[in-house]
Write an enzyme that holds these catalytic residues in place. Structure first.
Site, PDB file in Angstrom:
ATOM      1  CB  CYS A 114      -7.047 -11.297  -8.020  1.00  0.00           C
ATOM      2  SG  CYS A 114      -5.718 -10.411  -7.172  1.00  0.00           S
ATOM      3  CG  HIS A 157      -4.689  -7.456  -2.631  1.00  0.00           C
ATOM      4  ND1 HIS A 157      -4.024  -8.587  -3.025  1.00  0.00           N
ATOM      5  CD2 HIS A 157      -5.652  -7.265  -3.568  1.00  0.00           C
ATOM      6  CE1 HIS A 157      -4.564  -9.078  -4.139  1.00  0.00           C
ATOM      7  NE2 HIS A 157      -5.563  -8.292  -4.486  1.00  0.00           N
ATOM      8  CG  HIS A 187     -10.408  -8.196  -4.456  1.00  0.00           C
ATOM      9  ND1 HIS A 187     -10.610  -9.431  -5.036  1.00  0.00           N
ATOM     10  CD2 HIS A 187      -9.141  -7.820  -4.813  1.00  0.00           C
ATOM     11  CE1 HIS A 187      -9.510  -9.788  -5.700  1.00  0.00           C
ATOM     12  NE2 HIS A 187      -8.612  -8.824  -5.589  1.00  0.00           N
ATOM     13  CD  GLU A 188      -8.183  -4.124  -5.335  1.00  0.00           C
ATOM     14  OE1 GLU A 188      -6.980  -4.304  -5.077  1.00  0.00           O
ATOM     15  OE2 GLU A 188      -8.753  -4.708  -6.271  1.00  0.00           O
TER      16      GLU A 188
END
Ligand code: NI
Length: 176
Positions: free
Chosen positions: A99, A145, A141-142
């Site tokens: 990341c 966030h 993953h994104e």
């Protein structure tokens, strides 16, 4: 414009981002241009708006011959706004992640193997796709966030979490 990427420990990365309400605005296009430039500059596979200090539900991602992820399959460059992610099965798979907010490190993270994601592009046009493997991983993953979740919070086996140069001494994996 290339923007500074916030690093883990900054409380702005832990906040829940809010939905975009107006599409196709100069402000939104400027944000997306900055996210694109920043991600390209750092050879990221993706970037979420909170990583540059903007608390909106906006992510960009895409992979093509990426020096940080030399083994990764291609993922088309995508702008995804107000995403909704739905796993297509409970099957999980493990793979290494990094990341831009956690520079120099990699960890093995379990993710859903296949999913459907929906959302909007910059103009407000609907996006509806099915993805699996690395593509599905990047989306998870994104989108994490946007809910204040960084991948180390998903690591289960800390024997497979560490610094890139120590984990992979014989491989050329670029990172900052
Ligand atoms: Ni990230």
């Amino acid at each position: 414009m290339i923007r500074e990427v916030l690093k883990m420990g900054d409380e702005r990365l832990l906040a829940k981002a809010r939905p975009v309400e107006k599409f196709d605005t100069p402000e939104l296009h400027e944000l997306l241009a900055d996210m694109h430039d920043t991600m390209e500059h750092l050879s990221g596979a993706g970037l979420a708006a909170p990583q540059i200090g903007v608390g909106l539900r906006v992510v960009v991602f895409g992979v093509q011959n990426n020096p940080r992820y030399p083994q990764a399959e291609d993922v088309p460059y995508t702008v995804l706004i107000n995403p909704d992610v739905e796993p297509l099965s409970q099957e999980m798979e493990e793979a290494w992640e990094g990341c831009l907010s956690v520079p120099g490190l990699r960890g093995v993270v379990p993710r859903y193997k296949s999913l459907r994601y929906r959302g909007f592009d910059a103009t407000g046009a609907a996006i509806d796709r099915v993805a699996e493997g690395f593509h599905a991983r990047v989306v998870q993953h994104e989108c994490d966030h946007l809910d204040g979740i960084l991948y180390p919070m998903r690591v289960r086996d800390f024997t497979r979490f560490g610094f890139i140069d120590a984990l992979f001494p014989n491989q050329e994996i670029q990172d900052d």
